[in-house]
Design a protein around this motif. Structure first.
Motif, PDB file in Angstrom:
ATOM      1  N   GLU B  69      18.645   9.005  -0.231  1.00 46.90           N
ATOM      2  CA  GLU B  69      18.917   8.115   0.886  1.00 46.90           C
ATOM      3  C   GLU B  69      18.957   6.659   0.459  1.00 46.90           C
ATOM      4  O   GLU B  69      19.554   5.822   1.087  1.00 46.90           O
ATOM      5  CB  GLU B  69      17.836   8.271   1.959  1.00 46.90           C
ATOM      6  CG  GLU B  69      17.651   9.673   2.458  1.00 46.90           C
ATOM      7  CD  GLU B  69      16.557  10.396   1.694  1.00 46.90           C
ATOM      8  OE1 GLU B  69      15.416  10.336   2.111  1.00 46.90           O
ATOM      9  OE2 GLU B  69      16.862  11.014   0.655  1.00 46.90           O
ATOM     10  N   PHE B  70      18.242   6.353  -0.640  1.00 43.68           N
ATOM     11  CA  PHE B  70      18.060   4.952  -0.970  1.00 43.68           C
ATOM     12  C   PHE B  70      19.032   4.443  -2.022  1.00 43.68           C
ATOM     13  O   PHE B  70      19.048   3.276  -2.343  1.00 43.68           O
ATOM     14  CB  PHE B  70      16.617   4.717  -1.379  1.00 43.68           C
ATOM     15  CG  PHE B  70      15.703   5.141  -0.276  1.00 43.68           C
ATOM     16  CD1 PHE B  70      15.587   4.363   0.854  1.00 43.68           C
ATOM     17  CD2 PHE B  70      15.035   6.345  -0.330  1.00 43.68           C
ATOM     18  CE1 PHE B  70      14.791   4.764   1.909  1.00 43.68           C
ATOM     19  CE2 PHE B  70      14.237   6.750   0.726  1.00 43.68           C
ATOM     20  CZ  PHE B  70      14.116   5.953   1.848  1.00 43.68           C
ATOM     21  N   ALA B 234       0.672  17.131  -8.009  1.00 42.42           N
ATOM     22  CA  ALA B 234      -0.477  18.033  -8.066  1.00 42.42           C
ATOM     23  C   ALA B 234      -1.764  17.317  -7.671  1.00 42.42           C
ATOM     24  O   ALA B 234      -2.739  17.953  -7.280  1.00 42.42           O
ATOM     25  CB  ALA B 234      -0.614  18.604  -9.479  1.00 42.42           C
ATOM     26  N   LEU B 235      -1.743  15.996  -7.776  1.00 42.92           N
ATOM     27  CA  LEU B 235      -2.957  15.253  -7.424  1.00 42.92           C
ATOM     28  C   LEU B 235      -3.203  15.246  -5.920  1.00 42.92           C
ATOM     29  O   LEU B 235      -4.304  14.912  -5.485  1.00 42.92           O
ATOM     30  CB  LEU B 235      -2.851  13.813  -7.932  1.00 42.92           C
ATOM     31  CG  LEU B 235      -2.973  13.661  -9.451  1.00 42.92           C
ATOM     32  CD1 LEU B 235      -2.702  12.234  -9.854  1.00 42.92           C
ATOM     33  CD2 LEU B 235      -4.354  14.068  -9.901  1.00 42.92           C
ATOM     34  N   LEU B 238      -5.406  12.786  -3.527  1.00 40.93           N
ATOM     35  CA  LEU B 238      -5.965  11.735  -4.384  1.00 40.93           C
ATOM     36  C   LEU B 238      -4.971  10.600  -4.586  1.00 40.93           C
ATOM     37  O   LEU B 238      -5.347   9.454  -4.805  1.00 40.93           O
ATOM     38  CB  LEU B 238      -6.323  12.310  -5.756  1.00 40.93           C
ATOM     39  CG  LEU B 238      -7.673  13.002  -5.894  1.00 40.93           C
ATOM     40  CD1 LEU B 238      -7.957  13.299  -7.350  1.00 40.93           C
ATOM     41  CD2 LEU B 238      -8.787  12.137  -5.325  1.00 40.93           C
ATOM     42  N   HIS B 245       0.438   3.781  -4.585  1.00 43.24           N
ATOM     43  CA  HIS B 245       0.971   4.873  -3.768  1.00 43.24           C
ATOM     44  C   HIS B 245       1.871   4.364  -2.643  1.00 43.24           C
ATOM     45  O   HIS B 245       2.878   4.968  -2.319  1.00 43.24           O
ATOM     46  CB  HIS B 245      -0.174   5.689  -3.190  1.00 43.24           C
ATOM     47  CG  HIS B 245       0.290   6.886  -2.406  1.00 43.24           C
ATOM     48  ND1 HIS B 245       0.939   7.939  -2.999  1.00 43.24           N
ATOM     49  CD2 HIS B 245       0.236   7.184  -1.089  1.00 43.24           C
ATOM     50  CE1 HIS B 245       1.249   8.837  -2.081  1.00 43.24           C
ATOM     51  NE2 HIS B 245       0.835   8.398  -0.911  1.00 43.24           N
ATOM     52  N   TYR B 246       1.505   3.235  -2.053  1.00 43.03           N
ATOM     53  CA  TYR B 246       2.269   2.749  -0.901  1.00 43.03           C
ATOM     54  C   TYR B 246       3.230   1.621  -1.293  1.00 43.03           C
ATOM     55  O   TYR B 246       3.683   0.883  -0.444  1.00 43.03           O
ATOM     56  CB  TYR B 246       1.318   2.252   0.179  1.00 43.03           C
ATOM     57  CG  TYR B 246       0.441   3.347   0.727  1.00 43.03           C
ATOM     58  CD1 TYR B 246       0.958   4.266   1.632  1.00 43.03           C
ATOM     59  CD2 TYR B 246      -0.879   3.489   0.342  1.00 43.03           C
ATOM     60  CE1 TYR B 246       0.172   5.286   2.135  1.00 43.03           C
ATOM     61  CE2 TYR B 246      -1.676   4.500   0.843  1.00 43.03           C
ATOM     62  CZ  TYR B 246      -1.141   5.395   1.741  1.00 43.03           C
ATOM     63  OH  TYR B 246      -1.909   6.403   2.238  1.00 43.03           O
ATOM     64  N   SER B 248       6.226   1.481  -2.113  1.00 42.10           N
ATOM     65  CA  SER B 248       7.597   1.460  -1.599  1.00 42.10           C
ATOM     66  C   SER B 248       7.641   1.641  -0.087  1.00 42.10           C
ATOM     67  O   SER B 248       8.695   1.894   0.481  1.00 42.10           O
ATOM     68  CB  SER B 248       8.450   2.516  -2.294  1.00 42.10           C
ATOM     69  OG  SER B 248       7.853   3.772  -2.141  1.00 42.10           O
ATOM     70  N   ALA B 249       6.503   1.497   0.561  1.00 38.75           N
ATOM     71  CA  ALA B 249       6.455   1.691   2.015  1.00 38.75           C
ATOM     72  C   ALA B 249       7.265   0.636   2.751  1.00 38.75           C
ATOM     73  O   ALA B 249       7.584   0.805   3.920  1.00 38.75           O
ATOM     74  CB  ALA B 249       5.007   1.659   2.494  1.00 38.75           C
ATOM     75  N   LEU B 251      10.214   0.125   2.579  1.00 30.90           N
ATOM     76  CA  LEU B 251      11.485   0.695   3.032  1.00 30.90           C
ATOM     77  C   LEU B 251      11.393   1.096   4.501  1.00 30.90           C
ATOM     78  O   LEU B 251      12.385   1.071   5.223  1.00 30.90           O
ATOM     79  CB  LEU B 251      11.835   1.903   2.166  1.00 30.90           C
ATOM     80  CG  LEU B 251      12.267   1.536   0.740  1.00 30.90           C
ATOM     81  CD1 LEU B 251      12.151   2.731  -0.167  1.00 30.90           C
ATOM     82  CD2 LEU B 251      13.698   1.012   0.749  1.00 30.90           C
ATOM     83  N   ASP B 261       3.334   2.664   9.801  1.00 29.28           N
ATOM     84  CA  ASP B 261       2.154   3.460   9.433  1.00 29.28           C
ATOM     85  C   ASP B 261       1.789   3.285   7.965  1.00 29.28           C
ATOM     86  O   ASP B 261       0.663   2.946   7.617  1.00 29.28           O
ATOM     87  CB  ASP B 261       2.415   4.948   9.716  1.00 29.28           C
ATOM     88  CG  ASP B 261       2.757   5.200  11.166  1.00 29.28           C
ATOM     89  OD1 ASP B 261       2.998   4.200  11.877  1.00 29.28           O
ATOM     90  OD2 ASP B 261       2.780   6.361  11.581  1.00 29.28           O
ATOM     91  N   ASP B 262       2.768   3.540   7.107  1.00 32.98           N
ATOM     92  CA  ASP B 262       2.487   3.434   5.684  1.00 32.98           C
ATOM     93  C   ASP B 262       2.304   1.987   5.261  1.00 32.98           C
ATOM     94  O   ASP B 262       1.568   1.695   4.323  1.00 32.98           O
ATOM     95  CB  ASP B 262       3.618   4.081   4.876  1.00 32.98           C
ATOM     96  CG  ASP B 262       3.532   5.596   4.940  1.00 32.98           C
ATOM     97  OD1 ASP B 262       2.398   6.106   5.006  1.00 32.98           O
ATOM     98  OD2 ASP B 262       4.582   6.244   4.942  1.00 32.98           O
ATOM     99  N   ARG B 265      -1.261   1.265   6.023  1.00 33.32           N
ATOM    100  CA  ARG B 265      -2.137   1.913   5.046  1.00 33.32           C
ATOM    101  C   ARG B 265      -2.022   1.239   3.682  1.00 33.32           C
ATOM    102  O   ARG B 265      -3.020   1.044   2.988  1.00 33.32           O
ATOM    103  CB  ARG B 265      -1.801   3.400   4.931  1.00 33.32           C
ATOM    104  CG  ARG B 265      -2.750   4.248   5.760  1.00 33.32           C
ATOM    105  CD  ARG B 265      -2.277   5.656   5.864  1.00 33.32           C
ATOM    106  NE  ARG B 265      -1.216   5.750   6.853  1.00 33.32           N
ATOM    107  CZ  ARG B 265      -0.630   6.890   7.196  1.00 33.32           C
ATOM    108  NH1 ARG B 265      -0.976   7.998   6.610  1.00 33.32           N
ATOM    109  NH2 ARG B 265       0.311   6.905   8.114  1.00 33.32           N
ATOM    110  N   ILE B 268      -3.946  -1.926   3.749  1.00 34.43           N
ATOM    111  CA  ILE B 268      -5.392  -1.672   3.632  1.00 34.43           C
ATOM    112  C   ILE B 268      -5.749  -1.410   2.175  1.00 34.43           C
ATOM    113  O   ILE B 268      -6.685  -2.007   1.629  1.00 34.43           O
ATOM    114  CB  ILE B 268      -5.781  -0.457   4.508  1.00 34.43           C
ATOM    115  CG1 ILE B 268      -5.653  -0.818   5.981  1.00 34.43           C
ATOM    116  CG2 ILE B 268      -7.202  -0.006   4.187  1.00 34.43           C
ATOM    117  CD1 ILE B 268      -5.821   0.367   6.900  1.00 34.43           C
TER     118      ILE B 268
END
Lengths: 956, 292
Positions: B69-70, B234-235, B238, B245-246, B248-249, B251, B261-262, B265, B268
């Motif tokens: 999509e990106f 697999a993590l 965690l 982890h966030y 690229s939120a 987008l 939402d992301d 988070r 935070i």
């Protein structure tokens, strides 16, 4: 090795390195935690009992059939603690394994969950009767009997277990039919299932019955294939189903509406005697009906009767079990209207009904996580109240959700949930009208329905239908009617209606009416790939004569943004449906009314996102409060700091008292240093390398915390960062400049950092001392060592501090510069100012300083005015022609002592005896005297140290 | 030689106030005079221009920009100034900006230590907490400046070249230029928050080492490590604790309606990490023996 040494060493190492120990412990704990997490045992909490059970069913209840069952029993279930049960049915083409994860979730919630493979699938025997009340439903009744016979299942009465029935699609149909047939069922949660199977497969959107319906051949084919010989379904279909991102059964968690695993995924076991290859495991009557419908594309009365027998539509008034109906919006097989019909039918009998729509379905799978979570929550709430007896009544509020866009992280769809108090049905609460425009258009029906428009592909998932936008209408085969761009957005919830007119020379036409959302760029989206098939009969030849026909479009949940247009397309073909084989040309025009869009006034369901927002606000507030507290504590501590002046040292620029510095590794750099620098003095801190000079100066500059002892500067106790440091100018451990700035810029940058008035700096005087000339405008990285040294001394003198502390100031200077520096320092120590110079060169201290402090191995070995120390000592060095003879002569002299030192010469303590007398005595004894050199005290002291050991003391 | 000044309060030299030491302006100028600052900021201006020129070589007919999509961000980059800016941010957010922020925040204390000028600042005396505060704030200001320069140049150059068009993305419907600009600013704001993790990590390393390269490189390496771990599904849960982890939120800020939402988070996570790292940095630096 049993010696105590290693133990002691370890103990010392542990004591000396608490920080490393802490770090090591932290690492070990983290690694251990990670390992425990990785290796943690899987959640159990329940046990399973698999059995192949034989039940008797059929119209007379005497036909045995083997059912492959698994009972998930919570660990705490027993005769004394009987647990409620859930009958969990799988979707068409699946087996009991398809619902395993849902069963495990329910078992973890404390339910005994009985799953079984329906007859005609997997390892179970029998034939597929399509949830026939005589077969599949009766099978389930027998399973209820078995549950009631168990000692660990809660009973409402003898033979009546406390049980809920949950299932999706085929399983959902079973739940409804079972609840209608067997009063023992206490609650049901049918998901994505049908109301009238004949209408689902033969829909007609102007309100005609199934015999006039348009055959949904795509889905029908898939299901017929799925029920055929296991593994012989259409190639790739099982793969498609398994690869569905949202639809994979194992990934979906608690009661998730699953269309089933697709055909052929169960452990295939063709039943013995599955003779007819065209029917597979279908019962003969079902098979025959399918073959008739699929051949002609039309349903006859007996076929419709057969399908209606398998439909809850006729028996809804017999359902007394509270029902939670979950239906998918992305579902071209069993659209929202099926659940709507079920809801109205059950509610009419006074049974509690709750309806929830989610963005998945047979096309969309379990939908986005937020949706499947909501479905799980609703299911658990429903079962807990009506089966287990926990929690308040769930109420009958209606919830639905709408695709809100893409998830940036998971690359999936995001749905927003909405809630409203009453279920409005598919007609909405408020209807909004949109005027369409467009001329009458001629459309051609392609022979044998080929080529056909593609509106949806079964099992393709919602992603495809949403992204691809244009669903491929074939030119010449469709008519378009469009609205003006909408002035404001409209949230469609329910089934829009539109009126069309059609004319045809053949007198009848099969048409597909679709509602597109067209964005300003022209991109058209067919919501969830849903179309409304209509079969019009008795059509006039010209469109002018045609009567408007109301068409109910599929129920959708969609927000049409402002600026978007709505487009109604009337097409003659659709790949998912059977269309007349004869080519024909029809004329299509708009009817007399507007497009009516149902809307529902609903409020968004608060999600965990709201919680996180509060967490964020709380975090920010906590940080702000924490900062304020830290600042306040620091201020308070600062205020409490001893700002009094020690009266004894008030006028003393520097007083060092019992200073001790022990490094973290146990090395004692300074053990007991005690000296003073008084106004007007130039004090030399003399000692060999590693004597502890630099450490002392580091403490003095507030760079290092002393282990013990105090330093007073003008009576103020000095700690790191003490304001009184501002009265000290320093050069410690060599110059430190910004290499990219010129000498002058460096001095300015330094003074700027002090924040003190510009005029107090006395740049001119400092620059004069530096004596760098034009080089002061060059970058310091190009400076020689000496130039840097001079600039550093100039920097130390900026602001003319009352105490100047210079560490090896003449390092790198040439002799004339050293001489000049001496004069500068001596001149500096006037007007109450003082200078402390550290050096390992005796001569320098002797020539520059008024006072000297000699340190070695972290201790002071001598201190006092230089003249006093340097002053003539009673020892004299004699260079004589015959040392041995001279020794004899000198020993005879009263008070004179030969010291055990001196190489080649004799070092003699004259002890008051005049040197001339000693010389005379030697000469008298016939000994030639070459040289008589008076020794000085400082040298004595220093050489004694250096001679003793100047190595191995380490860098202090 | 002139008579030295008389004595101020608490025994300090006249004119000395702890709160007046190392003024922000002084530190700002100290850093501005450095070549690496000038180069980094200059590159922020140059990068959008380089991208712009690179797009001029577009031969057409080749739209193999990858799937997903990106990938559309690439295709849409030349559709207007806003989209060009979005593209410039998109290509630099994963690595370039990380390096630049790590450079500004990781180099600031460690380089003073390696030059030896740190001990003279402490002997002024600049209170240690103040030294860190000023250094941190100035480093953050430069990081923000880099971000603004990048986006500003891209917006200016892109608008001049491709025009003032609505913000397009396949994630959502077209956004009017005004609305698009607001979204773009929100994206920048979120990126700035996410990069606080790098700033915190680099700053913590900066006060623990004398090697500026170690601090900058260490922060970038740990960021990359976190990104790699984030790829390992697999993590499971965690991964949500990984600082990247966030990343690229942002987008989600482009979709309609905005998905926060992301973003929330991620904010935070980033703020918590940054606070932790900065807290450790202050705790460590105000207690350590400065031996360099």
């Amino acid at each position: 090795m049993r010696s105590p040494l290693p133990v002691a060493r370890i103990r010392r190492a542990l004591a000396g390195r608490p920080r490393r120990l802490v770090a090591a412990v932290v690492v070990v704990v983290l690694v251990a935690a990670a390992l425990v997490w990785a290796a943690r045992p899987d959640r159990t909490g329940f046990r399973t009992e698999s059995a192949l059970v034989t039940v008797r069913s059929g119209p007379a209840g005497d036909q045995p059939v083997d059912l492959d069952t698994t009972l998930y029993l919570p660990d705490d279930a027993s005769a004394r603690h009987r647990v409620p049960a859930v009958l969990l049915a799988h979707g068409f083409g699946g087996t009991k394994e398809s619902v395993r994860s849902d069963a495990e979730d329910l078992a973890a919630r404390g339910y005994a969950v009985l799953t079984w493979t329906a007859r005609g699938f997997g390892r179970s025997g029998g034939e597929i009767h399509l949830d026939s009340p005589d077969y599949e439903v009766r099978d389930a009744e027998r399973l209820l009997d078995r549950l009631a016979a168990r000692p660990d299942i809660r009973l409402d009465a003898a033979g009546d277990p406390r049980v809920g029935v949950v299932g999706g699609s085929y399983g959902g149909g079973l739940a409804l039919l079972l609840a209608a047939q067997d009063r023992r069922v206490d609650a049901i949660v049918p998901m994505i299932t049908w109301n009238d199977l004949s209408r689902a497969f033969l829909p007609e959107s102007t309100g005609k019955g199934p015999t006039e319906g348009v055959f949904k051949k795509g889905w029908a084919g898939i299901f017929f294939g799925g029920g055929g010989n296991a593994g012989s379904g259409p190639a790739g279909l099982s793969g498609t189903a398994a690869a569905q991102p949202e639809g994979a059964p194992a990934s979906a968690g608690a009661p998730s509406p699953q269309p089933g695993a697709g055909p052929g995924t169960g452990p295939g076991r063709a039943p013995a005697g599955a003779a007819d290859p065209s029917c597979g495991r279908f019962a003969a009557d079902v098979c025959a009906a399918y073959l008739r419908i699929a051949t002609t594309g039309r349903a006859d009365g007996p076929a419709v009767d057969l399908l209606r027998r398998s439909s809850p539509a006729g028996v809804l008034d017999r359902i007394t079990a509270p029902t939670l109906l979950v239906q998918g919006e992305a579902d071209t097989l069993f659209p929202l209207t099926e659940a709507d019909a079920n809801a109205r039918g059950i509610a009419a009998a006074g049974t509690p009904v709750r309806v929830a729509w989610f963005t998945g379905g047979h096309d969309g799978g379990a939908g986005p996580t937020s949706d499947s979570d909501r479905v799980k929550f609703l299911t658990a709430q429903w079962l807990d109240h009506y089966v287990k007896g926990d929690g308040a009544a769930p109420g009958d509020s209606f919830t639905f959700s709408r695709i809100a866009g893409f998830d940036a992280l998971d690359r999936g769809l995001v749905a927003t949930g909405f809630r409203t108090a009453d279920y409005p049905g598919v007609t909405g609460q408020v209807r909004r009208e949109v005027t369409l425009a467009g001329p009458a258009q001629a459309v051609a029906n392609p022979p044998n329905g080929n080529p056909a428009a593609i509106s949806s592909v079964p099992f393709a998932g919602a992603l495809g239908s949403l992204l691809d936008g244009v669903a491929g209408d074939i030119p010449g085969q469709h008519a378009r009617f469009e609205s003006e761009p909408l002035a404001d957005p409209v949230d469609v919830v329910g089934a829009p209606t539109v009126r069309i007119r059609a004319a045809s020379a053949t007198g009848e036409a099969v048409l597909f009416v679709k509602l597109y959302d067209v964005d300003p760029q022209g991109g058209a989206t067919l919501p969830d790939g849903l179309v409304a098939p209509v079969r019009l009969t008795g059509l006039p030849r010209t469109v002018e004569e045609a009567r408007p026909v109301p068409v109910t479009l599929p129920a959708i949940v969609r927000r049409v943004e402002a600026g978007h247009r709505l487009r109604v397309v009337v097409a003659t073909s659709d790949q998912a449906y059977a269309t007349p084989a004869e080519p024909a040309v029809h004329t299509v025009a708009l009817g007399d009314g507007p497009l009516v869009l149902p809307t529902v006034d609903a409020t968004p369901i608060p999600t965990t996102a709201t919680v996180w927002r509060w967490v964020l606000a709380g975090l920010l507030a906590a940080i702000a409060v924490g900062l304020v507290v830290v600042v306040l504590v620091a201020r308070r501590r600062h205020r409490r700091q001893d700002s009094s002046i020690h009266p004894a040292y008030a006028g003393v620029p520097l007083a060092v008292r019992n200073l001790r510095k022990e490094y973290a590794d146990g090395f004692v750099a300074v053990s007991d240093v005690d000296f003073e620098v008084r106004p007007g003095q130039v004090v030399g801190l003399l000692g060999p390398n590693g004597a502890g000079k630099t450490t002392t100066l580091r403490v003095l500059m507030g760079l290092t915390q002393p282990t013990a002892g105090e330093i007073y500067v003008f009576g103020h106790r000095l700690v790191p960062g003490s304001p009184v440091l501002s009265r000290i100018g320093a050069l410690v451990e060599g110059p430190g400049f910004l290499p990219h700035l010129s000498g002058l810029e460096n001095l300015r940058a330094y003074w700027r950092a002090t924040g003190r008035p510009w005029a107090d700096a006395h740049f001119d005087e400092a620059l004069e001392i530096a004596g760098l000339g034009d080089s002061v405008h060059r970058r310091t990285k190009n400076y020689s060592h000496g130039m840097r040294q001079r600039l550093a001394i100039a920097q130390a003198m900026l602001g003319l501090p009352e105490l100047l502390v210079l560490d090896e100031p003449t390092d790198g200077l040439d002799p004339p510069q050293i001489a000049e520096m001496r004069r500068v320092l001596q001149r500096y120590a006037t007007d109450g100012r003082a200078v402390l110079v550290s050096s390992h060169l005796l001569a320098e201290v002797e020539q520059t300083c008024t006072h000297a402090v000699v340190v070695n191995k972290g201790r002071i070995v001598a201190s006092g005015p230089v003249e006093e120390i340097v002053g003539e000592s009673p020892s004299v060095l004699f260079d004589v022609s015959d040392p041995d003879a001279a020794r004899g002569v000198l020993d005879r002299l009263a008070g004179v002592r030969v010291l055990p030192d001196g190489d080649g010469g004799l070092v003699v303590d004259t002890n008051g005896t005049a040197r001339s007398e000693v010389v005379a005595e030697l000469v008298r004894a016939g000994i030639g005297v070459d040289r008589v050199v008076p020794r000085r005290r400082l040298e004595d002291a220093f050489l004694a140290l250096v001679g003793e050991n100047s190595r191995g003391s380490g860098d202090r | 030689m002139a008579q030295s000044s008389s004595v101020g309060p608490v025994g300090a030299a006249v004119g000395y106030r702890p709160s007046a030491t190392l003024p922000f302006r002084a530190e700002f100028r100290r850093q501005a005079s450095r070549r690496r600052t000038q180069l980094a900021l200059g590159f922020m201006v140059l990068l959008p221009l380089i991208i712009l020129i690179a797009f001029q070589f577009d031969s057409g007919g080749d739209d193999d920009n990858g799937r997903g999509e990106f990938a559309s961000l690439v295709d849409l980059a030349t559709s207007g100034g806003l989209n060009f800016t979005l593209f410039s941010i998109f290509v630099s957010s994963s690595f370039l900006l990380v390096v630049v922020v790590a450079l500004f925040c990781g180099d600031t204390v460690a380089s003073e230590a390696s030059w030896g000028s740190l001990r003279y600042l402490l002997a002024v005396p600049v209170p240690r907490a103040r030294l860190l505060t000023v250094k941190l704030v100035v480093a953050l200001v430069y990081s923000a400046l880099a971000l603004v320069l990048l986006a500003g140049t891209a917006l200016l150059a892109g608008t001049l070249r491709y025009g003032w068009s609505p913000l397009r993305s396949q994630v959502a419907a077209e956004l009017a230029p005004g609305e698009g600009l607001v979204r773009l600013l929100a994206v920048l704001g979120y990126l700035a928050v996410i990069l606080l993790v790098v700033a915190g990590l680099a700053f913590l390393l900066s006060v623990t080492t004398d090697a500026a390269l170690g601090a900058v490189g260490g922060a970038v390496l740990l960021w990359i490590l976190s990104s790699i771990l984030d790829q390992i599904t697999a993590l499971g849960g965690l991964r949500a604790f990984l600082p990247t982890h966030y990343s690229s939120a942002w987008l989600g800020l482009l979709s309609t309606p905005v998905q926060t939402d992301d973003v929330v988070r991620g904010a935070i996570s980033a703020i918590a990490y940054a606070t932790l790292f900065w807290g450790l940095a202050f705790w460590r630096f105000t207690r350590k023996d400065v031996t360099s």
